[in-house]
Design an enzyme around this catalytic site. Structure first.
Site, PDB file in Angstrom:
ATOM      1  N   ARG A  95      -0.251 -47.406 -10.228  1.00 22.24           N
ATOM      2  CA  ARG A  95      -1.455 -46.726  -9.714  1.00 22.24           C
ATOM      3  C   ARG A  95      -2.688 -47.116 -10.515  1.00 22.24           C
ATOM      4  NH1 ARG A  95       0.550 -41.598  -6.794  1.00 22.24           N
ATOM      5  NH2 ARG A  95       2.777 -41.967  -6.840  1.00 22.24           N
ATOM      6  N   LYS A 153      20.178 -24.766  -1.908  1.00 17.94           N
ATOM      7  CA  LYS A 153      19.082 -25.431  -1.163  1.00 17.94           C
ATOM      8  C   LYS A 153      19.622 -26.197   0.025  1.00 17.94           C
ATOM      9  CE  LYS A 153      17.910 -25.642  -5.702  1.00 17.94           C
ATOM     10  NZ  LYS A 153      18.918 -25.542  -6.726  1.00 17.94           N
ATOM     11  N   SER A 179       0.277 -33.885   4.741  1.00 20.97           N
ATOM     12  CA  SER A 179      -0.925 -34.666   4.465  1.00 20.97           C
ATOM     13  C   SER A 179      -0.692 -36.163   4.411  1.00 20.97           C
ATOM     14  CB  SER A 179      -1.553 -34.201   3.158  1.00 20.97           C
ATOM     15  OG  SER A 179      -0.963 -34.854   2.078  1.00 20.97           O
ATOM     16  N   HIS A 217      -3.795 -28.267   3.350  1.00 25.33           N
ATOM     17  CA  HIS A 217      -4.639 -29.289   4.008  1.00 25.33           C
ATOM     18  C   HIS A 217      -5.257 -28.794   5.316  1.00 25.33           C
ATOM     19  CE1 HIS A 217      -4.132 -32.668   1.309  1.00 25.33           C
ATOM     20  NE2 HIS A 217      -2.924 -32.194   1.091  1.00 25.33           N
ATOM     21  N   LYS A 265      -9.135 -29.071  -1.684  1.00 22.96           N
ATOM     22  CA  LYS A 265      -9.258 -29.965  -0.514  1.00 22.96           C
ATOM     23  C   LYS A 265     -10.551 -29.592   0.236  1.00 22.96           C
ATOM     24  CE  LYS A 265      -4.915 -30.600  -1.830  1.00 22.96           C
ATOM     25  NZ  LYS A 265      -4.573 -31.507  -2.894  1.00 22.96           N
ATOM     26  N   SER A 289      -0.606 -19.028 -19.191  1.00 22.61           N
ATOM     27  CA  SER A 289      -1.586 -20.097 -19.042  1.00 22.61           C
ATOM     28  C   SER A 289      -2.983 -19.494 -18.875  1.00 22.61           C
ATOM     29  CB  SER A 289      -1.213 -20.935 -17.818  1.00 22.61           C
ATOM     30  OG  SER A 289      -2.018 -22.058 -17.739  1.00 22.61           O
ATOM     31  N   THR A 290      -3.964 -20.135 -19.490  1.00 21.90           N
ATOM     32  CA  THR A 290      -5.348 -19.655 -19.384  1.00 21.90           C
ATOM     33  C   THR A 290      -5.792 -19.678 -17.924  1.00 21.90           C
ATOM     34  OG1 THR A 290      -5.780 -20.558 -21.557  1.00 21.90           O
ATOM     35  CG2 THR A 290      -7.710 -20.126 -20.187  1.00 21.90           C
TER      36      THR A 290
HETATM   37  C1  LIG Z   1       0.830 -30.055   0.591  1.00 23.30           C
HETATM   38  C2  LIG Z   1       0.276 -29.893  -0.784  1.00 23.30           C
HETATM   39  N1  LIG Z   1       0.558 -28.767  -1.471  1.00 23.30           N
HETATM   40  C3  LIG Z   1       0.099 -28.584  -2.720  1.00 23.30           C
HETATM   41  C4  LIG Z   1      -0.702 -29.531  -3.342  1.00 23.30           C
HETATM   42  C5  LIG Z   1      -1.187 -29.297  -4.740  1.00 23.30           C
HETATM   43  O1  LIG Z   1      -2.497 -28.851  -4.731  1.00 23.30           O
HETATM   44  P1  LIG Z   1      -3.475 -29.133  -5.970  1.00 23.30           P
HETATM   45  O2  LIG Z   1      -3.966 -30.539  -5.817  1.00 23.30           O
HETATM   46  O3  LIG Z   1      -4.531 -28.102  -5.856  1.00 23.30           O
HETATM   47  O4  LIG Z   1      -2.640 -28.977  -7.205  1.00 23.30           O
HETATM   48  C6  LIG Z   1      -1.046 -30.692  -2.660  1.00 23.30           C
HETATM   49  C7  LIG Z   1      -1.906 -31.703  -3.340  1.00 23.30           C
HETATM   50  O5  LIG Z   1      -2.085 -32.797  -2.987  1.00 23.30           O
HETATM   51  C8  LIG Z   1      -0.536 -30.891  -1.350  1.00 23.30           C
HETATM   52  O6  LIG Z   1      -0.825 -32.003  -0.674  1.00 23.30           O
END
Ligand SMILES: Cc1ncc(COP(=O)(O)O)c(C=O)c1O
Length: 403
Positions: A21, A155, A188, A216, A247, A276-277
């Site tokens: 990347r 699962k 997405s 999304h 997003k 976590s803060t």
């Molecule tokens: C479907 C989905 N859920 C959760 C997330 C995580 O969100 P964030 O980027 O706010 O951590 C993403 C991020 O790309 C995502 O595409």
């Protein structure tokens, strides 16, 4: 072999496979979106961004900027603690109320990221409810997979959007055994919607709890912009909705909305939340401003969808394969990591068009793609320039591949 050389070798393998990347460092300009400056060795160049999730351009909207500046001047930046230790600002409290009310749920909870929202919530439910079985769509985001995978729950993965397969899996368990179906409304990387109505009907039939990631779709679909469940009129049948501000809302952070008992359990037990803060108050103030602005301005989402329509039409006319044209995300299927990188490189070098290639492991090998995300800031001229560029590059690269 040292730890460093083992990791070096691993990264080298990724590089050879065309999956390394590279980052493009962008100098974004508030008044010039979707154009940005990239400062390279040979100087700065202007590029047009076609791979941002800032779908509505709200990250640079005056209403959002003003709210952020006002908050930082008023309360400063960091909250100074986790939510339970002086880390809850008035903005956190207001935004949680606003989200719970927008989704018509008992309670809501904010997280620093959408990833944490999924991971923390799913792992808390799956670890706390004895005997629970989690049913997860095969294309669920990594944050949902992590939340479920490392929990104690049994699962089951159902084939992507395959309602018949989900039913087959659900049928194998007694009706009174606790079950959770975790899925997204809009995937997405493929740009396709889930069959929400059918999944909700199955959940009812088999006594399953529904967990929906709307990240999304939130901000874009539904009369008030809360997401696709609102658009289809099934929001009331979703037990927990997850969303985020990174997003369409142009900020950062994640949230869940659902039953008070579950929100209470997550805020009490999820380590990623408890230890976590909390998010900086101005970031939360920005999210609040963006959420409210978007609800009051449906014309912004209408503009985005018009632009998407023009681009879809143009790509179709050029015969360029789009994975799905359901939504505002238009992934072009390339099917090879080197070719997707080459198309991306030529688009940026020759036409100033920035589209990040999406390779494995984000998508399965052989389905490498260019994920095109028009925004409300793209003009008709931008769309025409994009189509002209992709037409040239696509034809060159696919002809070379065929030779
Ligand atoms: C479907 C989905 N859920 C959760 C997330 C995580 O969100 P964030 O980027 O706010 O951590 C993403 C991020 O790309 C995502 O595409």
């Amino acid at each position: 072999m040292s730890i460093v050389s083992i990791l070096e070798r691993r990264v080298e393998e990724t590089r050879k496979a065309g999956r390394y990347r590279n980052y493009v460092s962008l100098d974004r300009k508030v008044d010039e979106r979707p154009w940005v400056l990239e400062h390279g060795e040979s100087g700065a160049r202007r590029i047009n961004v076609w791979c941002s999730n800032d779908y509505l351009g709200l990250s640079q909207h005056p209403a959002v900027i003003d709210a952020t500046v006002e908050a930082v001047k008023s309360v400063g930046l960091g909250t100074g603690g986790a939510r339970s230790i002086s880390g809850t600002s008035i903005y956190h409290t207001r935004l949680e109320k606003e989200i719970a009310s927008a989704y018509d749920k008992e309670a809501a909870l904010l997280f620093a990221t959408g990833f944490t929202a999924n991971d923390a919530t799913l792992s808390t439910i799956c670890d706390t409810v004895p005997d629970i079985v989690a049913f997860s769509d095969s294309l669920n985001h990594a944050s949902m997979i992590y939340g479920i995978r490392y929990s104690k729950a049994e699962k089951k993965i159902f084939r992507h959007n395959d309602v018949a397969h989900l039913e087959e899996l659900l049928q194998a368990y007694p009706v009174d055994r606790p079950k959770l179906i975790a899925f997204e409304s809009l995937y997405s990387m493929d740009g396709d919607f889930a069959p929400l109505k059918e999944i909700v009907a199955l959940a009812r039939k088999y006594n399953a709890f529904t967990y929906l990631d709307e990240i999304h779709a939130a901000g874009i679909y539904g009369a008030t912009g809360t997401g696709y469940a609102e658009e289809l009129g099934v929001l009331g049948e979703i037990d927990i909705v997850q969303g985020g501000f990174g997003k369409a809302y142009g900020g950062a952070g994640g949230y869940i909305a659902g039953p008070k008992a579950i929100v209470d359990a997550v805020r009490s037990y999820a380590p990623a939340f408890v230890f976590s803060t909390s998010s900086p108050a101005p970031v939360v103030a920005a999210a609040l401003a963006s959420f409210e602005y978007n609800r009051e301005h449906p014309e912004l989402r209408a503009r985005l969808l018009d632009t998407v329509g023009e681009l879809k039409h143009g790509l179709k006319a050029l015969g360029i394969p789009v994975v799905s044209d359901d939504s505002h995300i238009l992934p072009i299927l390339v099917g090879d990591p080197h070719r997707s990188k080459e198309i991306s490189r030529r688009l940026i070098d020759e036409f100033g068009i920035y589209v990040q290639p999406v390779n494995a492991p984000t998508v399965p090998e052989g389905t490498e793609r260019l994920r095109i995300t028009p925004t409300a800031a793209h003009t008709r001229q931008d769309v025409e320039a994009f189509l002209a560029a992709i037409r040239t590059v696509w034809s060159d690269v696919t002809t070379e591949a065929a030779e």
